[in-house]
Design an enzyme around this catalytic site. Sequence first.
Site, PDB file in Angstrom:
ATOM      1  N   HIS A 155      34.071  39.048  40.635  1.00  8.02           N
ATOM      2  CA  HIS A 155      34.576  40.247  39.956  1.00  8.02           C
ATOM      3  C   HIS A 155      36.057  40.487  40.208  1.00  8.02           C
ATOM      4  CE1 HIS A 155      30.796  42.007  38.373  1.00  8.02           C
ATOM      5  NE2 HIS A 155      30.292  41.129  39.222  1.00  8.02           N
ATOM      6  N   ASP A 363      44.058  43.365  39.780  1.00  7.31           N
ATOM      7  CA  ASP A 363      42.698  43.847  39.563  1.00  7.31           C
ATOM      8  C   ASP A 363      41.943  42.789  38.788  1.00  7.31           C
ATOM      9  OD1 ASP A 363      40.651  45.741  39.686  1.00  7.31           O
ATOM     10  OD2 ASP A 363      41.963  47.378  39.056  1.00  7.31           O
TER      11      ASP A 363
HETATM   12  P1  ADQ Z   1      36.444  48.294  41.280  1.00 10.46           P
HETATM   13  O1  ADQ Z   1      37.571  47.805  42.127  1.00 10.46           O
HETATM   14  O2  ADQ Z   1      35.560  49.284  41.900  1.00 10.46           O
HETATM   15  O3  ADQ Z   1      35.568  47.088  40.720  1.00 10.46           O
HETATM   16  P2  ADQ Z   1      36.855  49.307  38.462  1.00 10.46           P
HETATM   17  O4  ADQ Z   1      36.676  48.170  37.548  1.00 10.46           O
HETATM   18  O5  ADQ Z   1      37.930  50.222  38.024  1.00 10.46           O
HETATM   19  O6  ADQ Z   1      37.191  48.914  39.967  1.00 10.46           O
HETATM   20  O7  ADQ Z   1      35.487  50.079  38.501  1.00 10.46           O
HETATM   21  C1  ADQ Z   1      35.432  51.329  39.006  1.00 10.46           C
HETATM   22  C2  ADQ Z   1      34.185  52.056  38.517  1.00 10.46           C
HETATM   23  O8  ADQ Z   1      33.937  53.093  39.424  1.00 10.46           O
HETATM   24  C3  ADQ Z   1      34.401  52.664  37.159  1.00 10.46           C
HETATM   25  O9  ADQ Z   1      33.167  52.690  36.464  1.00 10.46           O
HETATM   26  C4  ADQ Z   1      34.871  54.062  37.503  1.00 10.46           C
HETATM   27  O10 ADQ Z   1      34.501  55.047  36.566  1.00 10.46           O
HETATM   28  C5  ADQ Z   1      34.218  54.335  38.832  1.00 10.46           C
HETATM   29  N1  ADQ Z   1      35.185  55.053  39.671  1.00 10.46           N
HETATM   30  C6  ADQ Z   1      36.385  54.615  40.071  1.00 10.46           C
HETATM   31  N2  ADQ Z   1      37.011  55.555  40.768  1.00 10.46           N
HETATM   32  C7  ADQ Z   1      36.189  56.600  40.814  1.00 10.46           C
HETATM   33  C8  ADQ Z   1      36.294  57.879  41.379  1.00 10.46           C
HETATM   34  N3  ADQ Z   1      37.400  58.258  41.989  1.00 10.46           N
HETATM   35  N4  ADQ Z   1      35.232  58.696  41.244  1.00 10.46           N
HETATM   36  C9  ADQ Z   1      34.152  58.302  40.583  1.00 10.46           C
HETATM   37  N5  ADQ Z   1      34.002  57.111  40.008  1.00 10.46           N
HETATM   38  C10 ADQ Z   1      35.012  56.274  40.120  1.00 10.46           C
HETATM   39  C11 ADQ Z   1      35.562  45.654  40.854  1.00 10.46           C
HETATM   40  C12 ADQ Z   1      36.878  44.951  40.548  1.00 10.46           C
HETATM   41  C13 ADQ Z   1      37.359  45.322  39.152  1.00 10.46           C
HETATM   42  C14 ADQ Z   1      36.282  44.994  38.125  1.00 10.46           C
HETATM   43  C15 ADQ Z   1      34.942  45.569  38.553  1.00 10.46           C
HETATM   44  C16 ADQ Z   1      33.802  45.113  37.658  1.00 10.46           C
HETATM   45  O11 ADQ Z   1      37.870  45.269  41.525  1.00 10.46           O
HETATM   46  O12 ADQ Z   1      38.558  44.639  38.819  1.00 10.46           O
HETATM   47  O13 ADQ Z   1      36.625  45.531  36.868  1.00 10.46           O
HETATM   48  O14 ADQ Z   1      34.616  45.198  39.884  1.00 10.46           O
HETATM   49  O15 ADQ Z   1      33.816  43.722  37.513  1.00 10.46           O
END
Ligand code: ADQ
Length: 454
Positions: A155, A363
Amino acid sequence: MARVVIVSNRVPVPTERGARAGGLAVGIADALKDGGLWFGWSGQISASARNPVRKIEADKITYATIDLNQEDYDRFYVGYANSTLWPLLHFRLGLIDFKREDLDGYFSVNRTFAAALALELEPDDIVWIHDYHLIPLGAELRRLGVRNRLGFFLHIPFVPASLFSALPQGEKLLRAFLAYDVVGLQTEEHRRDFLDAVKQVLGTEPGADGAFVTADGTSRAIANPIGIDARGFAAMATKAERSTETKRLLSSLVGRDLVIGVDRLDYSKGLPNRFAAFGKLLHDHPEHRQKVSYLQVAAKSREDVSEYQALRRELDRKAGNINGRYAEFDWVPLRYMTRPMSRATLAGFYRAAKVALVTPLRDGMNLVAKEFIAAQDLNDPGVLILSRFAGAAEDLSEALIVNPYDPGEITDAMHQALTMPLEERRDRMDRLRARVFTITAESYCRNFLAALAA
Ligand code: ADQ
């Protein structure tokens, strides 16, 4: 049809579903829409660790979990996974805190996972393993005689071979990838870098289609970007427009524009530069003072890793500086919170926002960018500011693309977004939505499972 088995470090057992930040669980749940097994760590630390598998059934899915003991947790999770692999694969060699005993702990927990999982597997199961915590799991399963189709998806980014070569005993880790029939990465860039490392470190020459021959047969690396349930998220945002939280937020803005950022509190997300860019906006463009409010939701994450504690102190200080300098008695420029919020609440906030800041230094993909797009009202859409170093930028070129290492670029993009004519906002958002509604969680799961079954 063969049963699908998903393996991830954390398992979203129904009782705690939706309770934590993290995009992985939402994106991959679609793979189990016809039922199956989801295996991984319970999230619990218990003294008698490595105790037998605990199972819960819900909606045709069996959730099977095991605990870790304190030492496993410290070495495998806090240590190797989050203090070596995470910084390495986010291009931050200087933040690596490598310890040999952590590496041993990492392989040992993967062996424990393999032993417990092997007992649950049926011969036709298709096994799909997720993310950097579990890279050696496939090789450990093979060692136990498992012959099933095994797939792995990373991921987070992969790094160029010259960076990867900094990883102590990196060859051992890279070799573990070869146990999989399919290795999935988020973008073409990550796939190229992965294949390049395989070639340079292991001397295995991959074919043009990403296939490379291994001792056990053939593996293939594919780029398979993750997406969201765009329709579902859009519907949630439309509904949330009338929620109590959205109404409270709007009334507190008293007509000001909302700039929003939503992230886990993580150094990969580029939050200090983002704060600096907002401070610079208020400095360089005084016309925006008292006209915008920036809400940053940065959910606390990995609080046992010291680097995250330091980041939190830095952000507390920076937020205080900005507000101390620019606040008026009836206007707080930066609203900064570290409590997580429900997805439904966030969906309403995205829809209410004029600008979203998604400016990670690196990311894998970034699902917040996609959620913001899906949540927009096309009659009056917001503008996405997106780092070129998020995997999402490969596909979302109609966003305002910035280099997050230069806060000035983020400032310029914020000014451009806040003053962008409706026509241009609509045009950009229209195109962005077409991408987000095409590459979804569903297409991501379907494509990977098809590649794995082939
Ligand atoms: P993450 O690093 O966790 O995931 P991201 O892809 O942005 O990053 O996913 C975050 C998820 O958590 C989103 O659904 C978001 O809505 C939720 N979220 C984030 N911050 C939040 C907050 N403050 N409060 C509540 N909910 C929150 C990892 C990788 C990413 C990749 C994903 C999926 O780092 O690059 O996109 O996996 O593969």
